[in-house]
Design a protein around this motif. Sequence first.
Motif, mmCIF file in Angstrom:
data_model
loop_
_atom_site.group_PDB
_atom_site.id
_atom_site.type_symbol
_atom_site.label_atom_id
_atom_site.label_comp_id
_atom_site.label_asym_id
_atom_site.label_seq_id
_atom_site.Cartn_x
_atom_site.Cartn_y
_atom_site.Cartn_z
ATOM 1 N N SER A 117 3.808 -4.317 3.093
ATOM 2 C CA SER A 117 4.522 -5.553 2.783
ATOM 3 C C SER A 117 5.096 -6.213 4.021
ATOM 4 C CB SER A 117 5.597 -5.352 1.710
ATOM 5 O OG SER A 117 6.039 -4.049 1.674
ATOM 6 N N VAL A 118 5.551 -5.425 4.992
ATOM 7 C CA VAL A 118 6.011 -6.044 6.246
ATOM 8 C C VAL A 118 4.812 -6.681 6.958
ATOM 9 C CG1 VAL A 118 7.015 -5.626 8.514
ATOM 10 C CG2 VAL A 118 7.997 -4.539 6.520
ATOM 11 N N GLY A 119 3.695 -5.970 6.947
ATOM 12 C CA GLY A 119 2.482 -6.525 7.548
ATOM 13 C C GLY A 119 2.040 -7.790 6.845
ATOM 14 N N PHE A 120 2.145 -7.778 5.526
ATOM 15 C CA PHE A 120 1.730 -8.952 4.762
ATOM 16 C C PHE A 120 2.659 -10.133 5.043
ATOM 17 C CE2 PHE A 120 1.300 -11.454 0.798
ATOM 18 C CZ PHE A 120 -0.070 -11.661 0.857
ATOM 19 N N SER A 121 3.963 -9.866 5.175
ATOM 20 C CA SER A 121 4.859 -10.988 5.478
ATOM 21 C C SER A 121 4.593 -11.520 6.877
ATOM 22 C CB SER A 121 6.328 -10.610 5.273
ATOM 23 O OG SER A 121 6.604 -9.355 5.802
ATOM 24 N N ALA A 122 4.225 -10.637 7.804
ATOM 25 C CA ALA A 122 3.840 -11.112 9.137
ATOM 26 C C ALA A 122 2.594 -11.997 9.036
ATOM 27 C CB ALA A 122 3.565 -9.928 10.060
ATOM 28 N N LEU A 123 1.667 -11.566 8.195
ATOM 29 C CA LEU A 123 0.443 -12.348 7.992
ATOM 30 C C LEU A 123 0.785 -13.715 7.404
ATOM 31 C CD1 LEU A 123 -2.700 -11.970 8.152
ATOM 32 C CD2 LEU A 123 -2.598 -11.617 5.690
ATOM 33 N N VAL A 124 1.719 -13.714 6.439
ATOM 34 C CA VAL A 124 2.172 -14.967 5.848
ATOM 35 C C VAL A 124 2.748 -15.874 6.938
ATOM 36 C CG1 VAL A 124 4.001 -15.953 4.401
ATOM 37 C CG2 VAL A 124 2.537 -14.147 3.497
ATOM 38 N N GLY A 125 3.546 -15.270 7.847
ATOM 39 C CA GLY A 125 4.128 -16.029 8.953
ATOM 40 C C GLY A 125 3.049 -16.653 9.829
ATOM 41 N N ILE A 126 2.018 -15.876 10.113
ATOM 42 C CA ILE A 126 0.949 -16.393 10.975
ATOM 43 C C ILE A 126 0.188 -17.510 10.263
ATOM 44 C CG2 ILE A 126 -1.269 -15.818 12.039
ATOM 45 C CD1 ILE A 126 -0.108 -13.067 12.689
ATOM 46 N N VAL A 127 -0.193 -17.233 9.007
ATOM 47 C CA VAL A 127 -1.003 -18.208 8.264
ATOM 48 C C VAL A 127 -0.252 -19.524 8.092
ATOM 49 C CG1 VAL A 127 -1.979 -18.697 5.998
ATOM 50 C CG2 VAL A 127 -2.415 -16.506 7.090
ATOM 51 N N PHE A 128 1.019 -19.427 7.667
ATOM 52 C CA PHE A 128 1.755 -20.651 7.377
ATOM 53 C C PHE A 128 2.435 -21.224 8.619
ATOM 54 C CE2 PHE A 128 1.276 -18.732 3.207
ATOM 55 C CZ PHE A 128 0.879 -19.824 2.459
ATOM 56 N N ALA A 138 10.397 7.012 -5.928
ATOM 57 C CA ALA A 138 9.140 7.172 -5.202
ATOM 58 C C ALA A 138 8.893 5.976 -4.306
ATOM 59 C CB ALA A 138 7.984 7.361 -6.185
ATOM 60 N N ILE A 139 9.573 5.950 -3.145
ATOM 61 C CA ILE A 139 9.333 4.896 -2.153
ATOM 62 C C ILE A 139 8.142 5.336 -1.314
ATOM 63 C CG2 ILE A 139 10.272 3.721 -0.138
ATOM 64 C CD1 ILE A 139 11.850 2.891 -2.452
ATOM 65 N N GLN A 140 7.132 4.484 -1.268
ATOM 66 C CA GLN A 140 5.966 4.877 -0.472
ATOM 67 C C GLN A 140 5.991 4.151 0.861
ATOM 68 O OE1 GLN A 140 4.804 3.357 -3.988
ATOM 69 N NE2 GLN A 140 2.905 4.537 -4.105
ATOM 70 N N VAL A 141 5.817 4.919 1.911
ATOM 71 C CA VAL A 141 5.857 4.356 3.262
ATOM 72 C C VAL A 141 4.751 3.314 3.441
ATOM 73 C CG1 VAL A 141 5.646 4.876 5.720
ATOM 74 C CG2 VAL A 141 6.894 6.421 4.216
ATOM 75 N N ASP A 142 3.568 3.605 2.874
ATOM 76 C CA ASP A 142 2.462 2.659 3.067
ATOM 77 C C ASP A 142 2.765 1.307 2.426
ATOM 78 O OD1 ASP A 142 2.369 3.954 0.673
ATOM 79 O OD2 ASP A 142 0.181 3.946 0.504
ATOM 80 N N VAL A 143 3.462 1.325 1.290
ATOM 81 C CA VAL A 143 3.823 0.060 0.649
ATOM 82 C C VAL A 143 4.747 -0.746 1.566
ATOM 83 C CG1 VAL A 143 5.081 -0.972 -1.274
ATOM 84 C CG2 VAL A 143 3.515 0.931 -1.683
#
Lengths: 242, 409
Positions: free
Chosen positions: B378-389, B369-374
């Motif tokens: 997570s890609v969005g969150f890693s982008a956010l991590v990139g911006i923040v840090f 059960a791979i969910q597209v939204d997940v």
Amino acid sequence: MADPLIAVHDVQKIYKTGDVEVHALGGVSLEIVPGEFVAIMGASGSGKSTLMNILGCLDRPTLGTYMLAGRHVAKMNRDELAETRNEVLGFVFQNFNLLARTSALENVELPLIYRGVRAKERHRRAGAALARVGLGQRLDHTPAQLSGGQQQRVAIARALVGEPKVILADEPTGNLDSRTSTEVMGLFQELGSAGITVVLVTHEPDIAEYASRVVVVKDGLIREDTRQTPRVAAPPPKAGES
Amino acid sequence: MNPLVTLRIALRAVLRNKMRSFLTTLGIIIGVAAVIAMMAIGAGAKAQVEAAFSAMGTNLLIILPGSTTSGGSFGGFGSMPTLTWDDMAAIKDEVGTVHLVAPSLRSTQSLVSEEMNWTTSVTGTTPEYFQIRNWPMAQGAGFSQQDVDSGTKVVVLGQTVVDRLYGTSANPVGQSVRIGNTPFTIVGVADKKGQSPTGQDYDDASFIPSTTFAHRIQGGLGKFLIGQIYVQATSSETTQRALADIKTLLRDRHHLPPGADDDFSIRNLAEIAGAQQQGTETMTTLLASVAAVSLIVGGIGIMNIMLVSVTERTREIGVRMAIGAKPMSILLQFLIEALVLSIAGGLIGVSLGVGVAWWLAAKFRWPMAIQVDVIVISVGFSALVGIVFGLYPARKASQLDPIDALRYE
């Protein structure tokens, strides 16, 4: 005489380190008209580098006014200073300061990138600038693949590519042997005759001989300002020769 | 400055130190992969629980008879018959939110074919039972209401029973099997259903008409229904209301005064399933949060390497400023570099996470059960991590004094 391109009036630069105030420049006035080739001479610590930084819009004077091409530099913010450096000025450094592992063409394109020029136009103009300094055949060479003289000529092409009014050269021959120094000076003389103002900082009197005017700075003040008949450098090598 | 050009500069800087860039993104890669794998496993486990419960029946309520009380000891639910056949009829007729009802009378019996025997559960019921449990026939037609009305000796076998008595690929429909000493005609084989949430084999069972069960196996107890009543509500929304209505109806029919205990109990399977699902969800959230922490650690790794990069390239920054780069251009250059690192890490992490989830699913036979939204999150969150840090090092670079930067050795 034409309207001055550079008009410095009673400029002071004071650095504060703790309680001690250091007067790097103690009231300098200088006017340079378009097309002049000025050499600023002085020993280290004389204030010539500070003057150069102010002329180059890298630093702002503490007191006094600096008009560059009719604009007050002291009132500019960081973005406006950057724009002025990009459009009015061109820099040549002692240690060339080219981007490593980046081709000559891309190094020369850099000022145009920050100006937002489109890629095709950038390539054309950078190629033309490199041809003008005699490196039309070495567009894809990286700095490591070029000699010191060639690197400095790439740097001059980079200073030229934006069609500046003034080229500021800080000890441009400091890392070059006398033969390539002469070549580089010949290039500057050629630019001068093409109407570009050249301001050169050096501590070598024989380099200053190529300029049409010599300004001597000592202890933060101008001590001498003389016009002279420049020594003629050997004609620069033709495109593709080196 | 053209964002595409900035992107190219950033890409070149990232590719210049391939090993370093890879190690920097490793934190993000592992973090994202862990989040994706954990969420996929969690969703798989949830889907499995869901499948197990829906195998029991949808919108299902089970009514159990009440407990006996003798000398102060409670006999437990089901120990005393309190439900009647009339109760069942009343539930069907009087509660509007009820769709289907079926009795379930159970006993364990030995089934004997010509060559084999097998002891299994025998359930007396009606055709509605198979509807309530979403249980179609694999072979044959099953028994009908007529069979129930006339008490015919017919049986529906579960797949496991067929396997035991006739072999795995046999079609025993039409043959005779003895339950106790009575011969029954096999009229259907129920489709394979698998295991219950508690691991019980649903297919190890046989079914006969409830009337036949009462006559032949239990011995008639008249009006009492010795077993359970399965109720299917009209929809999942009405299940809770059906439960309340049935409760009121039965208390009324059993003449229970207010305050007295129920003499029956109603189990809501949706509720039990919900509780189990909540359990798996809590577990998934917990695991994913741990994985998310590693994403933040990955972000710190990016910040660290970006600070190193800014220091290393101080001169380059000075040169760029001298030839006309505005502070914002420098900021964007380093921010996009951090973003390239973090998004690349995110994308690699997604593929790794999907791979791991797929491998685990295959290994433990979990539903995948791979969910597209997940993945998007997570890609969005890693982008956010990139911006923040990435913002702090980039800001530091853009605030450099060009003179100092040019002089930096």
